[in-house]
Scaffold this motif. Sequence first.
Motif, PDB file in Angstrom:
ATOM      1  N   ILE A  15      -1.059 -11.402  -9.552  1.00 50.03           N
ATOM      2  CA  ILE A  15      -0.971 -10.165  -8.778  1.00 50.03           C
ATOM      3  C   ILE A  15      -2.348  -9.805  -8.228  1.00 50.03           C
ATOM      4  O   ILE A  15      -3.338  -9.805  -8.966  1.00 50.03           O
ATOM      5  CB  ILE A  15      -0.434  -9.014  -9.640  1.00 50.03           C
ATOM      6  N   THR A  16      -2.420  -9.504  -6.958  1.00 53.75           N
ATOM      7  CA  THR A  16      -3.676  -9.084  -6.339  1.00 53.75           C
ATOM      8  C   THR A  16      -3.449  -7.779  -5.585  1.00 53.75           C
ATOM      9  O   THR A  16      -2.332  -7.492  -5.130  1.00 53.75           O
ATOM     10  CB  THR A  16      -4.197 -10.146  -5.354  1.00 53.75           C
ATOM     11  N   PRO A  17      -4.491  -6.971  -5.442  1.00 56.67           N
ATOM     12  CA  PRO A  17      -4.338  -5.718  -4.692  1.00 56.67           C
ATOM     13  C   PRO A  17      -3.990  -5.972  -3.235  1.00 56.67           C
ATOM     14  O   PRO A  17      -4.410  -6.973  -2.643  1.00 56.67           O
ATOM     15  CB  PRO A  17      -5.717  -5.055  -4.826  1.00 56.67           C
ATOM     16  N   LEU A  18      -3.223  -5.071  -2.657  1.00 53.25           N
ATOM     17  CA  LEU A  18      -2.923  -5.155  -1.232  1.00 53.25           C
ATOM     18  C   LEU A  18      -4.195  -4.926  -0.425  1.00 53.25           C
ATOM     19  O   LEU A  18      -5.099  -4.198  -0.857  1.00 53.25           O
ATOM     20  CB  LEU A  18      -1.877  -4.105  -0.845  1.00 53.25           C
ATOM     21  N   PRO A  19      -4.298  -5.537   0.749  1.00 53.36           N
ATOM     22  CA  PRO A  19      -5.490  -5.323   1.581  1.00 53.36           C
ATOM     23  C   PRO A  19      -5.647  -3.852   1.968  1.00 53.36           C
ATOM     24  O   PRO A  19      -4.663  -3.132   2.153  1.00 53.36           O
ATOM     25  CB  PRO A  19      -5.206  -6.185   2.826  1.00 53.36           C
ATOM     26  N   VAL A  20      -6.897  -3.436   2.086  1.00 49.88           N
ATOM     27  CA  VAL A  20      -7.197  -2.059   2.493  1.00 49.88           C
ATOM     28  C   VAL A  20      -6.769  -1.864   3.941  1.00 49.88           C
ATOM     29  O   VAL A  20      -6.965  -2.739   4.796  1.00 49.88           O
ATOM     30  CB  VAL A  20      -8.701  -1.775   2.339  1.00 49.88           C
ATOM     31  N   ARG A  21      -6.178  -0.706   4.211  1.00 49.65           N
ATOM     32  CA  ARG A  21      -5.770  -0.375   5.579  1.00 49.65           C
ATOM     33  C   ARG A  21      -6.241   1.030   5.934  1.00 49.65           C
ATOM     34  O   ARG A  21      -6.366   1.893   5.060  1.00 49.65           O
ATOM     35  CB  ARG A  21      -4.249  -0.454   5.722  1.00 49.65           C
ATOM     36  N   GLN A  22      -6.502   1.236   7.199  1.00 46.96           N
ATOM     37  CA  GLN A  22      -6.761   2.579   7.711  1.00 46.96           C
ATOM     38  C   GLN A  22      -5.407   3.187   8.073  1.00 46.96           C
ATOM     39  O   GLN A  22      -4.832   2.844   9.103  1.00 46.96           O
ATOM     40  CB  GLN A  22      -7.681   2.528   8.928  1.00 46.96           C
ATOM     41  N   LEU A  23      -4.899   4.057   7.221  1.00 47.36           N
ATOM     42  CA  LEU A  23      -3.585   4.630   7.456  1.00 47.36           C
ATOM     43  C   LEU A  23      -3.695   6.028   8.059  1.00 47.36           C
ATOM     44  O   LEU A  23      -4.599   6.795   7.701  1.00 47.36           O
ATOM     45  CB  LEU A  23      -2.803   4.735   6.141  1.00 47.36           C
ATOM     46  N   PRO A  24      -2.790   6.381   8.970  1.00 47.32           N
ATOM     47  CA  PRO A  24      -2.747   7.765   9.454  1.00 47.32           C
ATOM     48  C   PRO A  24      -2.595   8.727   8.280  1.00 47.32           C
ATOM     49  O   PRO A  24      -2.004   8.379   7.244  1.00 47.32           O
ATOM     50  CB  PRO A  24      -1.497   7.781  10.353  1.00 47.32           C
ATOM     51  N   LEU A  25      -3.120   9.920   8.436  1.00 47.02           N
ATOM     52  CA  LEU A  25      -3.075  10.893   7.348  1.00 47.02           C
ATOM     53  C   LEU A  25      -1.653  11.123   6.863  1.00 47.02           C
ATOM     54  O   LEU A  25      -1.426  11.309   5.664  1.00 47.02           O
ATOM     55  CB  LEU A  25      -3.692  12.224   7.794  1.00 47.02           C
ATOM     56  N   THR A  26      -0.685  11.093   7.757  1.00 47.38           N
ATOM     57  CA  THR A  26       0.701  11.350   7.370  1.00 47.38           C
ATOM     58  C   THR A  26       1.264  10.246   6.478  1.00 47.38           C
ATOM     59  O   THR A  26       2.296  10.441   5.839  1.00 47.38           O
ATOM     60  CB  THR A  26       1.593  11.477   8.615  1.00 47.38           C
ATOM     61  N   GLU A  27       0.589   9.096   6.407  1.00 47.93           N
ATOM     62  CA  GLU A  27       1.068   7.980   5.579  1.00 47.93           C
ATOM     63  C   GLU A  27       0.194   7.735   4.360  1.00 47.93           C
ATOM     64  O   GLU A  27       0.526   6.873   3.531  1.00 47.93           O
ATOM     65  CB  GLU A  27       1.129   6.700   6.424  1.00 47.93           C
ATOM     66  N   ALA A  28      -0.907   8.445   4.231  1.00 46.41           N
ATOM     67  CA  ALA A  28      -1.879   8.155   3.164  1.00 46.41           C
ATOM     68  C   ALA A  28      -1.632   8.936   1.881  1.00 46.41           C
ATOM     69  O   ALA A  28      -2.255   8.648   0.854  1.00 46.41           O
ATOM     70  CB  ALA A  28      -3.300   8.446   3.661  1.00 46.41           C
ATOM     71  N   LEU A  29      -0.736   9.913   1.901  1.00 49.23           N
ATOM     72  CA  LEU A  29      -0.492  10.727   0.711  1.00 49.23           C
ATOM     73  C   LEU A  29      -0.074   9.852  -0.467  1.00 49.23           C
ATOM     74  O   LEU A  29       0.813   9.017  -0.356  1.00 49.23           O
ATOM     75  CB  LEU A  29       0.595  11.762   0.992  1.00 49.23           C
ATOM     76  N   GLY A  30      -0.728  10.058  -1.623  1.00 52.04           N
ATOM     77  CA  GLY A  30      -0.383   9.322  -2.828  1.00 52.04           C
ATOM     78  C   GLY A  30      -1.035   7.964  -2.941  1.00 52.04           C
ATOM     79  O   GLY A  30      -0.912   7.305  -3.975  1.00 52.04           O
ATOM     80  N   CYS A  31      -1.739   7.523  -1.896  1.00 54.11           N
ATOM     81  CA  CYS A  31      -2.393   6.216  -1.935  1.00 54.11           C
ATOM     82  C   CYS A  31      -3.764   6.319  -2.604  1.00 54.11           C
ATOM     83  O   CYS A  31      -4.305   7.404  -2.808  1.00 54.11           O
ATOM     84  CB  CYS A  31      -2.553   5.666  -0.517  1.00 54.11           C
ATOM     85  N   ARG A  32      -4.316   5.164  -2.926  1.00 56.12           N
ATOM     86  CA  ARG A  32      -5.635   5.091  -3.547  1.00 56.12           C
ATOM     87  C   ARG A  32      -6.704   5.024  -2.464  1.00 56.12           C
ATOM     88  O   ARG A  32      -6.730   4.099  -1.649  1.00 56.12           O
ATOM     89  CB  ARG A  32      -5.707   3.842  -4.426  1.00 56.12           C
ATOM     90  N   LEU A  33      -7.583   6.010  -2.441  1.00 57.92           N
ATOM     91  CA  LEU A  33      -8.690   6.042  -1.488  1.00 57.92           C
ATOM     92  C   LEU A  33      -9.756   5.066  -1.968  1.00 57.92           C
ATOM     93  O   LEU A  33     -10.190   5.132  -3.121  1.00 57.92           O
ATOM     94  CB  LEU A  33      -9.252   7.455  -1.395  1.00 57.92           C
ATOM     95  N   VAL A  34     -10.185   4.154  -1.105  1.00 63.79           N
ATOM     96  CA  VAL A  34     -11.077   3.089  -1.571  1.00 63.79           C
ATOM     97  C   VAL A  34     -12.535   3.320  -1.194  1.00 63.79           C
ATOM     98  O   VAL A  34     -13.415   2.623  -1.699  1.00 63.79           O
ATOM     99  CB  VAL A  34     -10.611   1.713  -1.034  1.00 63.79           C
ATOM    100  N   GLU A  35     -12.818   4.255  -0.308  1.00 65.45           N
ATOM    101  CA  GLU A  35     -14.198   4.522   0.104  1.00 65.45           C
ATOM    102  C   GLU A  35     -14.443   6.026   0.130  1.00 65.45           C
ATOM    103  O   GLU A  35     -13.510   6.815   0.291  1.00 65.45           O
ATOM    104  CB  GLU A  35     -14.472   3.958   1.511  1.00 65.45           C
ATOM    105  N   ASP A  36     -15.722   6.387  -0.037  1.00 67.34           N
ATOM    106  CA  ASP A  36     -16.093   7.794   0.152  1.00 67.34           C
ATOM    107  C   ASP A  36     -15.831   8.184   1.607  1.00 67.34           C
ATOM    108  O   ASP A  36     -15.945   7.369   2.524  1.00 67.34           O
ATOM    109  CB  ASP A  36     -17.573   8.018  -0.163  1.00 67.34           C
ATOM    110  N   VAL A  37     -15.488   9.441   1.798  1.00 62.65           N
ATOM    111  CA  VAL A  37     -15.238   9.969   3.142  1.00 62.65           C
ATOM    112  C   VAL A  37     -16.286  11.036   3.429  1.00 62.65           C
ATOM    113  O   VAL A  37     -16.478  11.954   2.617  1.00 62.65           O
ATOM    114  CB  VAL A  37     -13.821  10.563   3.258  1.00 62.65           C
ATOM    115  N   VAL A  38     -16.972  10.909   4.571  1.00 58.43           N
ATOM    116  CA  VAL A  38     -17.978  11.893   4.959  1.00 58.43           C
ATOM    117  C   VAL A  38     -17.524  12.614   6.215  1.00 58.43           C
ATOM    118  O   VAL A  38     -16.769  12.082   7.025  1.00 58.43           O
ATOM    119  CB  VAL A  38     -19.357  11.233   5.181  1.00 58.43           C
TER     120      VAL A  38
END
Length: 424
Positions: A15-38
């Motif tokens: 098992i490997t993690p899914l690739p990181v994606r830039q998701l629209p805000l409406t689709e990102a709820l509940g997901c794991r944030l992988v980078e700091d946001v400034v």
Amino acid sequence: MITVEEHRAAVLAQITPLPVRQLPLTEALGCRLVEDVVARVEVPPFDNSAMDGYAVLAADVADATESRPVRLRVVGDIPAGADALPRVGPGTAARIMTGAPIPPGADAVVPVERTDQPAGPADGKDAPEEVLIHAPAGSHVRRAGEDVTPGTQVLRGGRTVRPRDLATAASTGHGTLPVRPRVRLGVLTTGDELVAPGEPLGPGQIPESNNVLLLGLAEQLGATPVPLGILGDRPSELRDVLARRLGGVDALVTTGGVSAGAYDVVKEVLGPLGDVAFRAVAMQPGKPQGFGVLHDGERPVPIFCLPGNPVSVFVSFMVFVEPALRVMSGFARPDDADSLRPLLLDGVAATGWRSPPGRCQYIPVAFDGTDEEDDHLLRVRPSAERGSQSHLVASLAAAEALAIVDAEVESVAEGDAVTVMMVP
């Protein structure tokens, strides 16, 4: 037979993690944030009013009182979102709404409650020609960048994205977030005897329940459920679904057809592929298990082949599928036992029951208060009167947890210590 730990380790090794994606805000709820946001923009982005009232020069109204109000000429209206702003000079004011930009020349706002005028455009009336100010202005101005300046870290990587995080991201100039996406979990069940829930039953038929169980678990545990249907015991049907639908899922769960029967279609179709192995796992329920990796081009798609009985399906999902989903969505690492460990509590048996020798037992239990001598210990009893047979689906509805009994234990007596695994 292999142990539960051996099968789980074999699963997680692939098992490997899914690739990181830039998701629209409406689709990102509940997901794991992988980078700091400034922040990309100032918050607020411009000087604006904190109150409904009148934008003024503070010096004009510094001596205003109830008995000696200051009269100002009103030069215009400023609703929220206004772009054409009147200039406010000495002896003048502009009616302004909360959130509206401060007009040029003004440096303060007098709340409407400290004037002789009603609230504003919401009352359906145009701005008055004059306004009487009954108190000094104070400030009531929110300055540009007062909350956040560009470059300020507003979200820390590694967190689960919450609704308020979405608002923060949007307010600071972001339309997408870098996340591990939700796992698209395909669910299909097999068996000629299965009939869709609520449909009339013919001879030898039973209502299908595993499909709704797995789709519900996927939703509750943060994955995106993808229903692939109820299939008969015909290899061609399974091959067709895999050919058509594999590209639309990140992982796949099947139920039924993994034992040694003549119509075990899942084993018949997937066994020859080589990448899917079927094993007997030393556990009750859930002994027959299959796992492997299919390939959509170069993209690996893990497939979990679970038994067909509902309690077996539930236990197998929690023991093997759920930790894999957490790795794929970035919430756990396969080499980090602590991140993969389910919530386990200490418990004590409120009654006795039998456990199969040589097999780790996961028995659905209900809570029966706490121990008299140690109120930190949960008292548990089987949620089915006749034990943990995998076909006793009614025990699932009554279950509040799973009690784990080691393979070396053949019977549990009242008062014995047990490990309690919390489940959704």
